[in-house]
Design an enzyme around this catalytic site. Structure first.
Site, short mmCIF file in Angstrom:
data_model
loop_
_atom_site.label_atom_id
_atom_site.label_comp_id
_atom_site.label_asym_id
_atom_site.label_seq_id
_atom_site.Cartn_x
_atom_site.Cartn_y
_atom_site.Cartn_z
N GLY A 18 -4.96 -5.43 19.33
CA GLY A 18 -3.54 -5.70 19.06
C GLY A 18 -3.31 -7.04 18.39
O GLY A 18 -2.20 -7.57 18.42
N ALA A 19 -4.32 -7.60 17.74
CA ALA A 19 -4.19 -8.94 17.14
C ALA A 19 -3.90 -8.88 15.65
O ALA A 19 -3.73 -9.90 15.01
CB ALA A 19 -5.45 -9.75 17.40
N GLY A 20 -3.88 -7.70 15.07
CA GLY A 20 -3.64 -7.60 13.64
C GLY A 20 -4.91 -7.38 12.84
O GLY A 20 -4.92 -7.50 11.62
N ASP A 54 -5.41 0.18 6.09
CA ASP A 54 -6.23 -0.17 7.25
C ASP A 54 -7.35 0.85 7.45
O ASP A 54 -8.52 0.49 7.63
CB ASP A 54 -5.37 -0.25 8.51
CG ASP A 54 -4.22 -1.23 8.37
OD1 ASP A 54 -4.25 -2.05 7.44
OD2 ASP A 54 -3.29 -1.17 9.19
N ASP A 110 0.83 -1.23 0.00
CA ASP A 110 0.00 0.00 0.00
C ASP A 110 0.86 1.26 0.00
O ASP A 110 0.51 2.25 -0.64
CB ASP A 110 -1.04 0.00 1.14
CG ASP A 110 -0.47 -0.03 2.55
OD1 ASP A 110 0.73 -0.34 2.73
OD2 ASP A 110 -1.24 0.26 3.50
C1 GLA Z 1 0.08 -2.48 8.44
C2 GLA Z 1 -0.03 -1.06 7.89
C3 GLA Z 1 -0.68 -1.05 6.52
C4 GLA Z 1 -0.01 -2.06 5.57
C5 GLA Z 1 0.13 -3.42 6.25
C6 GLA Z 1 0.93 -4.40 5.40
O1 GLA Z 1 -1.20 -3.01 8.70
O2 GLA Z 1 -0.78 -0.25 8.76
O3 GLA Z 1 -0.65 0.24 5.97
O4 GLA Z 1 1.22 -1.57 5.12
O5 GLA Z 1 0.77 -3.31 7.52
O6 GLA Z 1 0.23 -4.66 4.24
#
Ligand code: GLA
Length: 338
Positions: free
Chosen positions: A104-106, A150, A23
């Site tokens: 905080g889990a992604g 995100d 991104d």
């Molecule tokens: C994190 C960042 C995003 C993107 C992802 C990897 O979530 O916030 O902007 O770069 O990593 O795709």
């Protein structure tokens, strides 16, 4: 919205199906907003922002004038302060934060919080503008030079669809997901160590590679990266170039109902993040391998920044019972009454 009005703002989390670490290189990504979200309820008024959270022992108390969001305490207040510093609301807010997202889990709990805070504090505008404002807030709060995926996924979500985001034009195109697959997110058990330095180092490498061969988004022939002398930069660039192609292949395969091709693209994406971009871990690799080998699973890969965190899997309904089943949801929204 007038002072004293009662406000409810919702910011969904996100999961990325494919297209990671592209991104910030004007690449192509395929995330979706999910039906796990952060909700802020409260009233506007006063001269500071006071938020209690159901997940945090201490409230965030943020003045209207914020000099350095990264210095706010407790730690979660940095994200609130980042939004306040960018939005510069004229009046304060008192309310509560609740979330169904694992923090905080992604799954972008921070982006969900940021977009919900911005809407609660009175942001009005298009999803793209909301995403741009909250991306800047995240960067100021965390010091991580994140891309826009995100926040834009959370802001622009469409029920039932993933989102093809062109991070160059910032165009968002809904991509319907087949009805006969579900999206599962499984935590690796490894706390994500998104050290700002590792992420920033990857981003800098991608930018250095682009200095040598031009914008990676324009590179359609993967052999063009062979012109890069430094082997590490060459691998980083190869990931970006091949990942952009895999996102397009995935969109085509979804449209054609070709789930084998979707699974192949996810497997290749994980291998590229592991071998060329080097953001996987042995724990993530083992989890991806196990999930991908489970009957009924279409594909699996690490999702998000890597260095721990979650794996996303596409599976036939019922094939997996671990992790969270997530559905593509509408984007951030706000309502006010009174
Ligand atoms: C994190 C960042 C995003 C993107 C992802 C990897 O979530 O916030 O902007 O770069 O990593 O795709």
């Amino acid at each position: 919205m007038t002072e004293g009005a009662s406000v409810v703002a919702i910011g969904p989390g996100r999961v990325n199906l494919i297209g990671d670490h592209v991104d910030y290189a004007e690449g192509l990504v395929l995330p979706m907003a999910i039906d796990l979200a952060t909700t802020i309820s409260g009233t506007r008024g006063g001269d500071r922002i006071v938020l209690e959270s159901d997940h945090e022992p201490h409230p965030a108390v943020v003045p209207l004038e914020v000099a350095d969001p990264a210095a706010a305490t407790p730690a979660w207040a940095r994200y609130v302060a980042g939004v306040v510093a960018e939005l510069r609301p004229e009046v304060g807010f008192t309310g509560t934060v609740t979330t169904t997202l694992p923090v905080g889990a992604g799954l972008s709990s921070s982006a969900a919080l940021e977009v919900a805070v911005a809407l609660a504090l009175g942001f009005r505008g298009e999803p793209l503008a909301l995403a741009q404002l909250t991306q800047r807030a995240e960067q100021r709060a965390s010091g991580v030079p994140c891309g826009i995926m995100d926040q834009l996924a959370s802001a622009a979500g469409v029920e039932g669809s993933a989102l093809l985001i062109d991070c160059r034009s910032l165009e968002v195109t809904p991509v319907a997901l087949p009805a006969d697959v579900e999206v599962r997110v499984v935590h690796s058990g490894q706390e994500r160590q998104l050290s700002g330095s590792e992420y920033a180092e990857r981003r800098a490498a991608v930018e250095a590679a682009a200095q040598q061969i031009g914008p990676l988004r324009d590179v359609t022939d993967p052999t063009a990266v062979e012109a890069i002398g430094d082997p590490v930069l060459r691998r980083r660039a190869r990931h970006v170039v091949t990942e952009n192609a895999r996102v397009l292949a995935t969109v085509d395969a979804l449209a054609a109902g070709d789930l084998d091709a979707v699974g192949a693209a996810m497997a290749a994406s994980h291998a590229s993040l592991r071998d060329d971009f080097e953001v996987s871990t042995p724990v993530l690799d083992a989890l991806v391998e196990r999930l991908a080998a489970t009957p009924g699973v279409v594909g699996a890969r690490l999702t998000g920044a890597g260095f721990g965190g979650c794996v996303v899997a596409l599976a036939r309904p019922g094939a997996l019972d671990e992790g969270w089943a997530v559905a593509p949801a509408a984007g951030a929204r706000v309502s006010a009454s009174g």
